[in-house]
Motif scaffolding. Sequence first.
Motif, mmCIF file in Angstrom:
data_model
loop_
_atom_site.group_PDB
_atom_site.id
_atom_site.type_symbol
_atom_site.label_atom_id
_atom_site.label_comp_id
_atom_site.label_asym_id
_atom_site.label_seq_id
_atom_site.Cartn_x
_atom_site.Cartn_y
_atom_site.Cartn_z
ATOM 1 N N UNK A 8 0.842 -1.202 0.173
ATOM 2 C CA UNK A 8 0.006 0.141 0.049
ATOM 3 C C UNK A 8 0.830 1.077 -0.006
ATOM 4 N N UNK A 9 0.723 2.098 -0.896
ATOM 5 C CA UNK A 9 1.569 3.559 -0.964
ATOM 6 C C UNK A 9 0.628 4.414 -0.813
ATOM 7 N N UNK A 10 1.123 5.248 0.386
ATOM 8 C CA UNK A 10 0.041 6.467 0.609
ATOM 9 C C UNK A 10 0.926 7.751 0.386
ATOM 10 N N UNK A 11 0.565 8.706 -0.282
ATOM 11 C CA UNK A 11 1.362 10.057 -0.297
ATOM 12 C C UNK A 11 0.460 10.921 0.534
ATOM 13 N N UNK A 12 1.230 11.690 1.607
ATOM 14 C CA UNK A 12 0.775 12.688 2.336
ATOM 15 C C UNK A 12 1.744 13.879 2.715
ATOM 16 N N UNK A 19 3.839 11.889 14.083
ATOM 17 C CA UNK A 19 3.884 10.720 14.873
ATOM 18 C C UNK A 19 2.809 9.799 14.486
ATOM 19 N N UNK A 20 3.070 8.425 14.268
ATOM 20 C CA UNK A 20 2.109 7.282 13.862
ATOM 21 C C UNK A 20 1.385 7.026 15.224
ATOM 22 N N UNK A 21 -0.055 7.165 15.077
ATOM 23 C CA UNK A 21 -0.917 6.584 16.272
ATOM 24 C C UNK A 21 -1.152 5.001 15.844
ATOM 25 N N UNK A 22 -0.168 4.260 16.505
ATOM 26 C CA UNK A 22 -0.335 3.005 16.287
ATOM 27 C C UNK A 22 -1.771 2.317 16.899
ATOM 28 N N UNK A 23 -2.064 2.770 17.841
ATOM 29 C CA UNK A 23 -3.377 2.099 18.483
ATOM 30 C C UNK A 23 -4.188 2.311 17.447
ATOM 31 N N UNK A 163 -1.983 9.501 11.295
ATOM 32 C CA UNK A 163 -0.627 10.724 11.582
ATOM 33 C C UNK A 163 -1.112 11.749 12.249
ATOM 34 N N UNK A 164 -0.401 12.158 13.361
ATOM 35 C CA UNK A 164 -0.771 13.234 14.165
ATOM 36 C C UNK A 164 0.612 14.198 14.224
#
Length: 168
Positions: A8-12, A19-23, A163-164
């Motif tokens: 999966x490729x995501x551009x943002x 920081x990635x919200x893993x929960x 993503x935050x």
Amino acid sequence: MSNPDYNVHVDFTLVESAELNRKKLRKTFVKIGKKIQATSRALVSKKQVSKNGDYPGFRSGKLSRSIGYKVPRPTSRRPGLMVLVMPNVKGGNNMEKLMGPYYPAFLFYGVRRNAKRGKSHKKGASGGTPWRIAPRGNFMIDALNKESSWSKYTLAKELVNSMKQVKQ
């Protein structure tokens, strides 16, 4: 069995640091696991005798109930951002242990007559087909392929949402 890999490729755009919200992301993997589990259970829930190449038929329901999903816990070696969906997975939802050897492998590969060598080594002596259990269709791969576009879309959407921005 073939092991398909999905990327999966995501551009943002990132502001400065994020920081990635893993929960939040792990909840998405649970959602994807439940959907693929339901699809694979539906493929093996037809109450009919299965034939060569068809999906396994539903007699007692053990195979259907044994299909589970698991999102592994993160450790120091793995981030825990994956989902396993398969029959007889430990820790799966509504898990029922299958008895004896790994039954789904027998369904996928089939079993030939006289697989164990005995005193008589005559192949096909009984006549008819050499298969005792003919290979059945791979319901897990087909369920994954059926739900792949939905799961890619859901994962890509949730990656952006999880993503935050980190304040410095």
